[in-house]
Structures are given as structure tokens and as C-alpha cells.
Design an enzyme around this catalytic site. Structure first.
Site, mmCIF file in Angstrom:
data_model
loop_
_atom_site.group_PDB
_atom_site.id
_atom_site.type_symbol
_atom_site.label_atom_id
_atom_site.label_comp_id
_atom_site.label_asym_id
_atom_site.label_seq_id
_atom_site.Cartn_x
_atom_site.Cartn_y
_atom_site.Cartn_z
ATOM 1 N N HIS A 1 -0.118 4.453 0.492
ATOM 2 C CA HIS A 1 -0.658 5.584 1.257
ATOM 3 C C HIS A 1 -1.046 5.065 2.640
ATOM 4 C CE1 HIS A 1 -4.015 3.473 -0.573
ATOM 5 N NE2 HIS A 1 -4.709 3.841 0.486
ATOM 6 N N LYS B 1 0.859 -1.166 0.000
ATOM 7 C CA LYS B 1 0.000 0.000 0.000
ATOM 8 C C LYS B 1 0.901 1.224 0.000
ATOM 9 C CE LYS B 1 -4.111 1.378 2.502
ATOM 10 N NZ LYS B 1 -4.611 1.600 3.857
#
Ligand code: OMP
Length: 222
Positions: free
Chosen positions: A108, A106
Site C-alpha cells: 500500500h 509494501k
């Protein structure tokens, strides 16, 4: 094997067949083997079944005497398994940290591929099945990359099959390889031998005729 181990394994095989998790037919395994049976842990698909499954894991883990600092559930199937086992162990008085991984990093928010407790110390992997041993090697890599020690693995079913190396079958079993070469302790709720015992003793029921097919499979890949 003790008699108590055996009774738990038989109870588990009966539960898995009854829940439709352990099925008979023709299935292709990840290693490309054509199997007359398949164990699909994703079909422990309600609260009662998942809770009961977790009880089997927790009993095996506690009885094994394996020492560990935390649980790791590899994506995807190991995530609900690890979570359910963490809850059950806590219920039994052993509250341990739990983490799992994402398959996609991921970029963010919290970032990275690991979720949950910091991965450190002696890690007990909670996964569904060992066949040829590829999945467990992946989990070991993830844990080592995090700087922790892959210490043991708890699985529902040890299919007792030959390991593969670079896609080629080798002479020893996947679990032997995990124990002897990778140095992890292995604890399984049930093994292929337990399934065979169940099929032999229940040949007059819905599993009639399956014993021979599974035996033939073991002769080829076991
Ligand atoms: P190996 O990586 O060959 O050890 O295979 C283990 C993985 O195969 C499991 O984590 C499952 O994703 C899958 N599998 C089952 O879930 N149940 C089975 O009965 C057989 C397999 C398999 O493909 O071998």
C-alpha cells in the site's frame, strides 16, 4: 597503504573498541565461523558516535577517489549508516542522492521495496562489515534489479576472510571476489590487519591476550 591510511584505521579501531562496538569473546558469524571478535555497528547508538562514524566513512570515501552518483544503504544496518554518511558528505560539500531498501515489500502507500531517491547511475553501497561476502552480493542484486550499476562499496570493517560459494570456503578473500569477479571498488575504514596491529601494540591494556586469539582466527579463515 599509506601512513595516513594507517593512522585513520588505528584511530577507528580505538574508537570502535572504546564505544563497545568491537568486542572480544566467542561469536558465531553469519557464515558460521566461530570468531574471537565481533563488530556490531548497531552499537554506534547515539548522535555523537553515529556522527563520528560518518566522519570516518566520509573521509575514506573522499580519499579513495571513488566516483559515484548516489548512496545505497542496505536494510537494516546500512540504512542509518547510509543516512549518516549522506549527511556528512553534504556537510563536506558533496550532496548526493540516498536510497535504501525494505526487507518486506509494501503493498500500500508508495509500494515496492526501495525507498528514497531513484536508484540509478553508479551506486556506492554503504554497509557495516564484509566477512564471507554474502551480504554484499545481496545488495548488488537489488541494485541491478533496479537497473542501476553497483559501482563500489564502503564498509567500516573488512574482516579479510575467505569468501564462500554455496556455503563452501574458497581460496580467495571476499573482498578480492567483490573486486575481481563482481567488479566493485571496495573502501574500508579498517581491516583485520589494522585490528591485529592495534592489539599487538596495546597488549598491556584491556585487550591483553586478544592478539593471539585473533591471529589464530586469521590463520583459519583469513
Ligand atoms: P558476510 O555476509 O559473510 O560478508 O557478513 C557480513 C555481515 O555479517 C554483516 O553485514 C553483519 O550483518 C554480520 N557481521 C557483523 O556485523 N560483524 C562482524 O564482526 C561479523 C559479521 C558476520 O556475521 O560475519
Amino acid at each position: 597503504d599509506t601512513a595516513a591510511d594507517d593512522a585513520l584505521a588505528q584511530e577507528f579501531v580505538e574508537f570502535a573498541i572504546g564505544a563497545g562496538v568491537l568486542r572480544f569473546g566467542e561469536f558465531k558469524t553469519k557464515a558460521g565461523r566461530l570468531s574471537p571478535y565481533f563488530f556490531n555497528a548497531g552499537l554506534f547508538d547515539d548522535g555523537i558516535k553515529l556522527g563520528r562514524l560518518a566522519q570516518f566513512y566520509a573521509r575514506r570515501i573522499m580519499d579513495s577517489g571513488i566516483e559515484f552518483d548516489m548512496l545505497f544503504g542496505p536494510a537494516y544496518k546500512g540504512i542509518p549508516l547510509g543516512a549518516a554518511v549522506a549527511i556528512e558528505l553534504a556537510r563536506l560539500g558533496r550532496n548526493v542522492p540516498f536510497a535504501y531498501n525494505r526487507k518486506e515489500a509494501k503493498d500500500h502507500g508508495e509500494g515496492g521495496t526501495l525507498v528514497g531517491a531513484p536508484v540509478k547511475g553508479r551506486v556506492l553501497i554503504v554497509d557495516d562489515v564484509i566477512s564471507a561476502g554474502t551480504a554484499v552480493r545481496e545488495s548488488i542484486g537489488i541494485i541491478k534489479a533496479a537497473g542501476a550499476t553497483p559501482h563500489a562499496i564502503a564498509i567500516a570493517l573488512d574482516r579479510q576472510e575467505k569468501a564462500t560459494e554455496n556455503g563452501v570456503d574458497v581460496a580467495y578473500s571476499a573482498v578480492q571476489q567483490v573486486r575481481d569477479q563482481l567488479g566493485l571498488q571496495v573502501c574500508a575504514i579498517a581491516r583485520l590487519a589494522d585490528l591485529l596491529q592495534y592489539l599487538e601494540q596495546h597488549g598491556d591494556t584491556a585487550v591483553q591476550g586478544r592478539h593471539e586469539e585473533v591471529l589464530a582466527y586469521r590463520r583459519r579463515y583469513g
